[in-house]
Design an enzyme around this catalytic site. Structure first.
Site, PDB file in Angstrom:
ATOM      1  N   TRP A 131       0.821  -1.213   0.000  1.00  0.00           N
ATOM      2  CA  TRP A 131       0.000   0.000   0.000  1.00  0.00           C
ATOM      3  C   TRP A 131       0.852   1.258   0.000  1.00  0.00           C
ATOM      4  O   TRP A 131       0.363   2.344  -0.350  1.00  0.00           O
ATOM      5  CB  TRP A 131      -0.961   0.011   1.185  1.00  0.00           C
TER       6      TRP A 131
ATOM      7  N   GLU B 246       0.087  -2.332  12.770  1.00  0.00           N
ATOM      8  CA  GLU B 246       0.245  -3.784  12.701  1.00  0.00           C
ATOM      9  C   GLU B 246       0.616  -4.428  14.033  1.00  0.00           C
ATOM     10  O   GLU B 246       0.837  -5.644  14.081  1.00  0.00           O
ATOM     11  CB  GLU B 246       1.268  -4.133  11.618  1.00  0.00           C
TER      12      GLU B 246
ATOM     13  N   LYS C 273       1.851   1.095  16.349  1.00  0.00           N
ATOM     14  CA  LYS C 273       3.077   1.054  15.555  1.00  0.00           C
ATOM     15  C   LYS C 273       3.277   2.342  14.757  1.00  0.00           C
ATOM     16  O   LYS C 273       4.383   2.859  14.644  1.00  0.00           O
ATOM     17  CB  LYS C 273       3.037  -0.150  14.606  1.00  0.00           C
ATOM     18  N   GLN C 274       2.193   2.842  14.188  1.00  0.00           N
ATOM     19  CA  GLN C 274       2.259   4.004  13.305  1.00  0.00           C
ATOM     20  C   GLN C 274       0.874   4.641  13.245  1.00  0.00           C
ATOM     21  O   GLN C 274      -0.073   4.139  13.834  1.00  0.00           O
ATOM     22  CB  GLN C 274       2.690   3.566  11.906  1.00  0.00           C
TER      23      GLN C 274
END
Length: 787
Positions: A363, A501, A614-615
């Site tokens: 992505w 994730e 995570k982000q």
């Protein structure tokens, strides 16, 4: 010992060496010194990658020191063979050269290095190298080289190689050829995966030829090259051909004199059976090489430099007052330029700089990388979207395998679009674990459509929409309609992974659900528009895929009832069902490099039971749809999630920079931008040796244009909300918008804008919510205040 670049030699120089002169210092990326640590060697190879989007070559030294990971990669050449899944193939090298004296090889890994520097000229796409070393016998040799792959003709490569014996005279042997003994690195140490088999080696008086074939798909790769001593002229030397296994080598023995320079030149042609019929590859390659030699390197090098100048004229972004940011940004734009696929093809998560992430397309491509091309080189963006259309049949198979209808774009894609996500572990992490992203990280389906819609909105390319885009939108909408679960009057999407994730197998990830709501609304809107304006075209599409109007009605129902909400009291969006019930932590500590430190008691084994992410996930959603949420909702969510983000992804910092600017939290924006822009330059995650992080590269461009430039398009108008860091005196860039070219120059209190259009027109422009109507083809100056 200081060295001089090629253009500085005054005696016996080639007539066209002036073309190789360095650009201004602000365009040069330099690294000095040589260390024998394999990771440091490989990191430099990644950083000094050259290319043109068809073929890229890592910046390895010609003599391939111990610990190197040199390689050449061709866009779209994947193979599986004995690998777990299909992966990007390391192709035969043509840049190898070695120099020997009395049985000793001059190489930095075995000699004492007295001086070493590599210089990448970003403006010209030329890699320079200079090394002086002393071997075990005390003999000192200087090696200089210069290499490029042509930007005007993606099949051509060029190498200039010079040796200067500093303190000895006598015989030296110089070897160069075509190296077919290449393998991909495996998962385990020392494991090598062979994807190529030798088909043909040929030699002539003035050429060498190597042809290999991928073992699974049978794609042939042809390389033809000319290698000769060009200076001193008429020097007595006779090349001797040597074949060692799958390596063809031309050996030259020279009697050299101390202090004299000896210059070699190599011209190379690379073709594949994708462009040339198999039976004609040898003839076509040799004809191309003869034409190259006959025309001469000078003409092609001049055309190469012109092609680079043309690209920089569009893509360059100028930052006045901050040389460090300027060079970092230009370095990132350079990598975007050398990875633009010249024909249908896409871009992997590590570009064509290594085998990292197996060269797969994620992505990252649509969300972080493609916007640069949409606004600068729309033809390249179109090529990348054609790749998604060409792999639609693979997406259909992915959905069918999981029991769904329609098309499910693969989390990791290669040749066909069928999912090639590894089942276990990851070469990059080198840890054994199950991987669920291939079956659960389904948001990529809508990420592709988001990119398609952006491309159409910016370019107005109706032909692509009608011929390819609508089928992509409708088939992926079908997938979501079969993927959702109906429960008590609402629809849910269960067992997914969002951009964060750390948390797997979750239900109703906010990013995913919002993207799907938007995606299905878009599909319905396009269906109804086509039914009203272009019924014949719609009927043709519907007949081809068996689509009936009732399906579009279902899409609208799912979009309206799909679970998603903003808490009316707190204004927070819960990242997924049950997220707020997890153990709550915030990031308070940072290490010496500025990386977040996990709170005491939290490890990457138990982090899934916490609220640490995570982000950017919820913030990513709000960044992609900035006009869909109020400033207050965005601010509240930024305050909440920013302090819970571990930034363990190269995709994270840029989103936080842009969202911080959007909500007025500017204190960390510059910090996050520099983290993104220098991600590989500073080896932020310690894995640049595995390749350049493409998402961070694209995110750097977005942060400057969308973030500090405050640029966006809403419907038929330009929207500008600029804010410059204090040290920046001026920011200027250009973007393409349909058939217009928009030139912007931003200062702290005013903005200069010129909308160049084929015809005179009035264009609405919003600057901090104040709307102007500007005439095209003339410069306008608008004042603003950010306080």
């Amino acid at each position: 010992m200081m060295q001089q670049p090629f253009h500085a030699f005054s005696a016996g120089a080639l007539s066209y060496e002036g073309l190789f002169g360095y650009s201004a210092e602000e365009w040069l990326f330099r690294r000095k010194g040589f260390r024998r640590n394999p990771k440091i060697i490989q990191r430099s190879e990644s950083l000094f990658t050259i290319g043109n989007g068809y073929l890229n070559i890592r910046g390895s030294l010609e003599e391939l020191p111990s610990g190197h990971a040199g390689g050449m990669y061709l866009n779209g050449i994947y193979d599986r063979s004995e690998a777990d899944v299909e992966e990007l193939v390391k192709c035969p090298m043509w840049t190898d050269v070695s120099v020997w004296s009395e049985g000793e090889k001059f190489c930095p890994s075995t000699c004492r290095v007295l001086f070493h520097e590599q210089v990448l000229d970003l403006k010209k796409g030329i890699l320079h190298r200079s090394t002086t070393m002393r071997n075990g016998s005390g003999r000192i040799l200087t090696i200089e080289s210069l290499r490029l792959v042509c930007m005007h003709n993606p099949h051509l490569g060029y190498l200039l190689f010079r040796i200067v014996p500093r303190n000895f005279s006598g015989f030296v042997r110089v070897f160069s050829g075509l190296n077919g003994e290449v393998t991909n690195r495996g998962f385990f140490p020392e494991e090598q995966l062979k994807h190529l088999q030798l088909e043909k080696i040929e030699r002539g008086r003035n050429f060498m030829y190597l042809e290999t074939k991928t073992r699974q798909r049978g794609i042939r790769i042809a390389e033809a090259a000319s290698w000769k001593l060009v200076l001193p002229e008429s020097f007595p030397v006779r090349p001797e051909p040597r074949i060692y296994g799958e390596k063809f080598t031309s050996e030259m023995t020279l009697e050299v004199s101390s202090g004299c320079a000896y210059t070699f030149e190599k011209l190379a042609v690379v073709l594949t059976s994708r462009e040339v019929p198999e039976g004609n590859m040898f003839r076509k390659s040799i004809c191309e090489l003869k034409s190259y030699v006959r025309t001469g390197a000078a003409a092609h090098i001049a055309s190469h430099i012109d092609a680079w100048e043309e690209r920089w004229r569009q893509a360059d972004i100028r930052i006045e007052g901050d040389p460090e940011a300027q060079q970092a940004l230009r370095y990132n734009i350079y990598h975007l330029l050398i990875n633009a696929p010249p024909t249908s093809g896409s871009i992997g998560a590590k570009f064509l700089s290594s085998e990292g992430y197996l060269g797969h397309v994620f992505w990252d491509t649509e969300i972080f990388i493609l916007p640069f091309y949409v606004y600068n080189f729309p033809a390249v963006a179109r090529n990348m979207l054609i790749y998604r259309y060409d792999t639609l049949s693979g997406a259909l198979k992915n959905a069918e395998k999981q029991g769904y209808r329609g098309a499910k774009y693969a989390w990791e894609s290669a040749t066909t679009g069928e999912d090639v996500t590894p089942r276990f572990a990851s070469k990059l992490e080198r840890t054994i674990r199950l991987i669920y992203t291939g079956s659960e990280e389904d948001h990529i389906v809508s990420d592709v459509i988001y990119a398609l819609e952006k491309y159409f909105r910016v370019t107005g390319d109706e032909e692509f929409l009608f011929s390819r885009g609508l089928e992509m939108v409708f088939q992926t909408a079908r997938f979501w309609a079969s993927r959702v679960v109906a429960d008590r009057g609402i629809y849910e999407i269960r067992t997914v992974i969002g951009p964060d994730e750390f948390h797997e197998h979750v239900d109703n990830n906010a990013y995913t659900n919002y993207m799907v709501k938007w995606h299905l609304r878009l599909a319905v809107m396009l269906f109804r528009y086509m039914a009203k304006r272009h019924p014949g075209r719609l009927e043709h599409i519907c007949t081809g895929i068996g689509l009936v109007p009732e399906e579009a009605d279902t899409w609208l129902s799912v979009s309206r009832k799909l679970k998603f909400s903003v808490d009316p009291e707190t204004l927070l969006v819960e990242q997924f069902d049950g997220y707020f019930r997890l153990r709550d932590y915030v990031i308070k500590g940072f290490d010496r490099k500025g990386h977040p430190v996990l709170p005491r008691g939290v490890t990457y084994r138990n982090i899934a039971s916490t609220t640490l992410v995570k982000q950017a996930d919820v913030l990513m959603m709000m960044h992609l749809f900035p006009h869909a949420f109020s400033d207050e909702v965005k601010r509240v969510n930024y305050d909440y999630y920013e302090k819970r983000t571990a930034h363990k992804s190269s995709l994270s910092h840029c989103t936080h920079a842009m969202m911080g600017l959007d909500v007025g939290k500017r204190s960390k924006a510059y910090h996050y931008f520099m983290k993104t822009a220098q991600f590989d330059l500073e080896n932020l995650h310690g894995n640049t040796h595995m390749g350049i992080h493409a998402a961070a590269v694209g995110g750097s461009w977005q942060t400057v244009v969308y973030g500090f430039g405050g640029f966006s398009i809403k419907s038929d108008r330009l929207v500008l909300k600029p804010w410059l860091p204090k040290k920046w005196k001026r920011l200027s860039f250009s973007v393409r918008w349909q058939d217009r070219k928009v030139d912007l120059a931003i200062l702290h209190d005013r903005i200069s804008i010129c909308i160049n259009a084929p015809e005179e027109e009035e264009v609405p422009v919003s600057l901090y919510r104040k709307t102007y109507k500007l005439r095209s083809n003339r410069e306008e100056v608008l004042r603003y205040c950010t306080s």
